[in-house]
Scaffold this motif. Structure first.
Motif, mmCIF file in Angstrom:
data_model
loop_
_atom_site.group_PDB
_atom_site.id
_atom_site.type_symbol
_atom_site.label_atom_id
_atom_site.label_comp_id
_atom_site.label_asym_id
_atom_site.label_seq_id
_atom_site.Cartn_x
_atom_site.Cartn_y
_atom_site.Cartn_z
ATOM 1 N N MET B 228 0.837 -1.208 0.000
ATOM 2 C CA MET B 228 0.000 0.000 0.000
ATOM 3 C C MET B 228 0.867 1.252 0.000
ATOM 4 N N VAL B 229 1.937 1.244 0.793
ATOM 5 C CA VAL B 229 2.865 2.378 0.805
ATOM 6 C C VAL B 229 3.484 2.534 -0.587
ATOM 7 N N TYR B 230 3.842 1.405 -1.175
ATOM 8 C CA TYR B 230 4.447 1.404 -2.518
ATOM 9 C C TYR B 230 3.524 2.071 -3.548
ATOM 10 N N LYS B 231 2.242 1.697 -3.482
ATOM 11 C CA LYS B 231 1.278 2.247 -4.449
ATOM 12 C C LYS B 231 1.008 3.732 -4.197
ATOM 13 N N VAL B 232 0.855 4.093 -2.928
ATOM 14 C CA VAL B 232 0.546 5.493 -2.609
ATOM 15 C C VAL B 232 1.733 6.393 -2.947
ATOM 16 N N TYR B 233 2.952 5.866 -2.744
ATOM 17 C CA TYR B 233 4.157 6.662 -3.062
ATOM 18 C C TYR B 233 4.158 7.092 -4.528
ATOM 19 N N GLU B 234 3.662 6.215 -5.377
ATOM 20 C CA GLU B 234 3.649 6.533 -6.812
ATOM 21 C C GLU B 234 2.624 7.609 -7.152
ATOM 22 N N ALA B 235 1.627 7.769 -6.259
ATOM 23 C CA ALA B 235 0.514 8.652 -6.578
ATOM 24 C C ALA B 235 0.594 10.023 -5.916
ATOM 25 N N VAL B 236 1.356 10.149 -4.832
ATOM 26 C CA VAL B 236 1.403 11.438 -4.124
ATOM 27 C C VAL B 236 2.844 11.945 -3.998
ATOM 28 N N LYS B 237 2.968 13.254 -3.743
ATOM 29 C CA LYS B 237 4.297 13.847 -3.583
ATOM 30 C C LYS B 237 4.642 14.097 -2.119
ATOM 31 N N ALA B 260 8.331 5.071 2.201
ATOM 32 C CA ALA B 260 8.092 5.778 3.462
ATOM 33 C C ALA B 260 9.259 6.701 3.785
ATOM 34 N N SER B 261 8.943 7.907 4.279
ATOM 35 C CA SER B 261 9.992 8.832 4.726
ATOM 36 C C SER B 261 10.447 8.498 6.134
ATOM 37 N N ALA B 262 9.545 7.905 6.897
ATOM 38 C CA ALA B 262 9.863 7.435 8.246
ATOM 39 C C ALA B 262 8.875 6.321 8.538
ATOM 40 N N VAL B 263 9.066 5.644 9.667
ATOM 41 C CA VAL B 263 8.186 4.508 9.964
ATOM 42 C C VAL B 263 7.621 4.627 11.367
ATOM 43 N N GLN B 264 6.520 3.937 11.578
ATOM 44 C CA GLN B 264 5.991 3.825 12.928
ATOM 45 C C GLN B 264 5.964 2.354 13.325
ATOM 46 N N ILE B 265 6.214 2.141 14.607
ATOM 47 C CA ILE B 265 6.231 0.780 15.147
ATOM 48 C C ILE B 265 5.134 0.677 16.196
ATOM 49 N N GLY B 266 4.229 -0.277 16.031
ATOM 50 C CA GLY B 266 3.073 -0.372 16.914
ATOM 51 C C GLY B 266 3.094 -1.612 17.770
ATOM 52 N N ALA B 267 2.471 -2.688 17.255
ATOM 53 C CA ALA B 267 2.251 -3.900 18.050
ATOM 54 C C ALA B 267 3.528 -4.416 18.723
ATOM 55 N N GLN B 268 4.655 -4.282 18.030
ATOM 56 C CA GLN B 268 5.890 -4.849 18.593
ATOM 57 C C GLN B 268 6.280 -4.201 19.925
ATOM 58 N N ILE B 299 14.522 6.598 0.157
ATOM 59 C CA ILE B 299 13.056 6.705 0.180
ATOM 60 C C ILE B 299 12.496 6.461 -1.226
ATOM 61 N N GLY B 300 11.732 5.414 -1.356
ATOM 62 C CA GLY B 300 11.111 5.096 -2.649
ATOM 63 C C GLY B 300 12.063 4.501 -3.669
ATOM 64 N N GLU B 301 13.249 4.081 -3.264
ATOM 65 C CA GLU B 301 14.242 3.586 -4.219
ATOM 66 C C GLU B 301 13.814 2.297 -4.918
ATOM 67 N N ALA B 302 12.856 1.599 -4.350
ATOM 68 C CA ALA B 302 12.395 0.342 -4.975
ATOM 69 C C ALA B 302 11.588 0.580 -6.249
ATOM 70 N N HIS B 303 11.228 1.834 -6.495
ATOM 71 C CA HIS B 303 10.386 2.109 -7.673
ATOM 72 C C HIS B 303 11.220 2.207 -8.942
#
Lengths: 243, 303
Positions: B228-237, B260-268, B299-303
């Protein structure tokens, strides 16, 4: 709270589906009877909160009933195995309110935390009575251990196969005491609530996410406001509980 | 020396490690066990206009590599957050914090953001339009581009601080919702909130959770979040805060590569309270291992 690694030094079956485990390591975070530890189990995501039955400078004793995957896994652990544990959790019992003749009431898997409480109260010179309830004879444990602390102990079983026949609430109806402390199933709590003559403290159980106050998973409403069973509990005073 | 600094809407954070809202309270449970100033920042417990107890218990269930919760935004309400929680936090956390805000109506979102806006400790807002655990609000704002647009537009009017919109994965097209937020002036996207999930107890033959259905998070949802992050990265700036199943430094790199420019860690955090501190410490060596000098470069280098 601390996260520490412990070594299992004993893990033995002491009654039907009931195991006693002794682990050695840092016990400095445990300061009161009725606190609990949260144990990481292999291949399971959430830790398992288990009450402390007894502790000294180097060892923690827990007694647990095998009820599901987590406790099932625990029962397979051997002496020498390591455990990742969050220790020193929960508020514990407040022993300062006991008066001269406190009563301890335990039901089945809720009995373990009362052992260190009993020890602590006796070391403070209290003359106390202990009433322990089980379903049946094969489930009875720690009668001798409570007696050897110097407590007056009454055992009852629901089916009458050992000790008095009946439930803990039937027994305590006829007793005199200055204060009570209890841990056990909700059905027992409700029966106690109907017959108890004094103030007292109940130790509650709830499904927990973290065990240290972060997730708000185990909250309950009390007359003193919202409380987290893992942090402001598991022990609540009779006067604050909303049944 | 590797560079872990990230520019998040004009505020530099020392590293991209951010405990996620609802798993870190208002910081105190963790500041008691380690110095939380090692973190990039953190997102505080979802805050509403009024105090909330949340849903009935049990509201936690275990799953393979994850947890279902239906806490339902228990929080003391915005006034107590201002009068009690933020002053306490000031004594142990010296960086800007992310204010996570939720509501049951457009007016509530606006009110709570406005009320918090002049609090100097707050660096960013994270507007939760994706909570699966409350009825008549929360997620319903985040399931349609039109309502996501509206909430974003209205909260932007009442604060000059950067607004990150927190999105739900429980939608048919998360990209259209992210774009609607960007079009309405959002400064960033926070994604993903929990995925809806359920457990049933074989002994009682009833749902484990009192609310029956809750939000599923933990390691198990990482691939869902990544795509989802991958797809949204392509669509927004605008920048994305990547959330979902992160439990170590390599997961952080993977999420950043997705966009992602940064990440959040939750359940862990709930099962491993030192995880964020450990990731902060492990990040430089993980970067060296994969030949990364500056985190912003990937950031976004996988694209």
């Amino acid at each position: 709270m601390k996260q520490k690694i412990y070594k299992v030094t004993e893990n033995t079956k002491i009654a039907k589906n009931t195991f006693k485990m002794v682990i050695s390591g840092d016990t400095s975070e445990i300061t009161k009877p009725g606190q609990f530890i949260n144990i990481k189990i292999n291949n399971l995501f959430l830790r398992r909160p288990i009450s402390v039955c007894d502790y000294d400078e180097k060892n923690i004793t827990i007694i647990y009933k095998v009820v599901g995957k987590g406790t099932g896994e625990m029962s397979n652990l051997k002496s020498g195995d390591s455990l990742d544990i969050l220790t020193g959790l929960g508020n514990g019992y407040d022993t300062s309110k006991s008066g001269a003749n406190p009563l301890l009431i335990g039901g089945g898997g809720g009995i373990p935390p009362l052992y260190n409480l009993c020890k602590t109260l006796i070391s403070c010179g209290k003359d106390l009575q202990v009433v322990l309830g089980f379903n049946t004879k094969e489930e009875v444990f720690y009668e001798k251990e409570f007696k050897s602390l110097g407590a007056k102990v009454c055992i009852c079983t629901a089916d009458g196969s050992y000790g008095e026949k009946g439930f803990t609430a039937d027994i305590i109806k006829n007793l005199n005491y200055t204060y009570f402390y209890t841990c056990g199933p909700m059905s027992m709590f409700k029966a106690i609530e109907n017959v108890a003559k004094t103030s007292g403290q109940y130790s509650f159980e709830e499904r927990m996410g973290c065990g240290f106050g972060a997730c708000m998973g185990c909250s309950c409403k009390t007359k003193y406001g919202n409380k987290r069973i893992c942090k402001e509990g598991p022990v609540l005073e009779r006067e604050e509980i909303i049944w | 020396m590797v560079n872990t600094k990230i520019n998040l809407s004009g505020i530099f954070i020392d590293n991209p490690i951010i405990p996620a809202s609802g798993t870190f309270g208002y910081g105190h449970e963790f500041s008691n066990i380690y110095d939380i100033n090692c973190l990039g920042t953190f997102s505080f417990k979802g805050t509403t206009k009024e105090e909330r107890f949340g849903n009935p218990t049990p509201r936690i269930a275990e799953c393979a590599e994850g947890i279902i919760n239906s806490v339902g935004l228990q929080n003391p309400g915005v006034e107590k957050v201002i009068s009690e929680e933020l002053p306490k936090l000031k004594k142990c956390f010296f960086k800007p914090v992310i204010a996570n805000v939720s509501g049951f109506s457009l007016e509530e979102y606006v009110y709570t953001c406005q009320r918090l806006s002049d609090q100097e400790q707050i660096g960013w807002f994270e507007v939760n339009i994706s909570c699966p655990n409350i009825h008549g609000g929360g997620m319903s704002f985040g399931t349609f581009p039109e309502s996501a647009f509206k909430v974003t537009k209205e909260v932007k009017k009442v604060t000059a601080k950067p607004i990150y919109m927190k999105l739900s994965p429980n939608v048919t097209d998360i990209v259209s919702i992210a774009k609607a937020c960007e079009d309405a002036g959002a400064d960033g996207i926070s994604m993903i909130n929990t995925s809806m999930g359920m457990r049933i107890d074989l002994k009682t033959k009833k749902p484990v959770i009192a609310n029956k259905i809750g939000g599923f998070s933990g390691k198990a949802i990482k691939p869902i979040a990544l795509q989802m992050v991958y797809k949204v990265y392509e669509a927004v700036k605008i920048p994305i805060l990547g959330i979902g199943g992160i439990s170590n430094a390599e997961d952080v790199l993977e999420m950043m590569l997705a966009g992602a420019s940064a990440v959040q860690i939750g359940a862990q955090n709930l099962i491993d309270p030192y995880v964020c501190k450990n990731i902060v410490e492990d990040l430089p060596s993980a970067m060296q291992k994969y030949g990364i000098n500056s985190l912003e470069d990937i950031i976004g280098e996988a694209h």
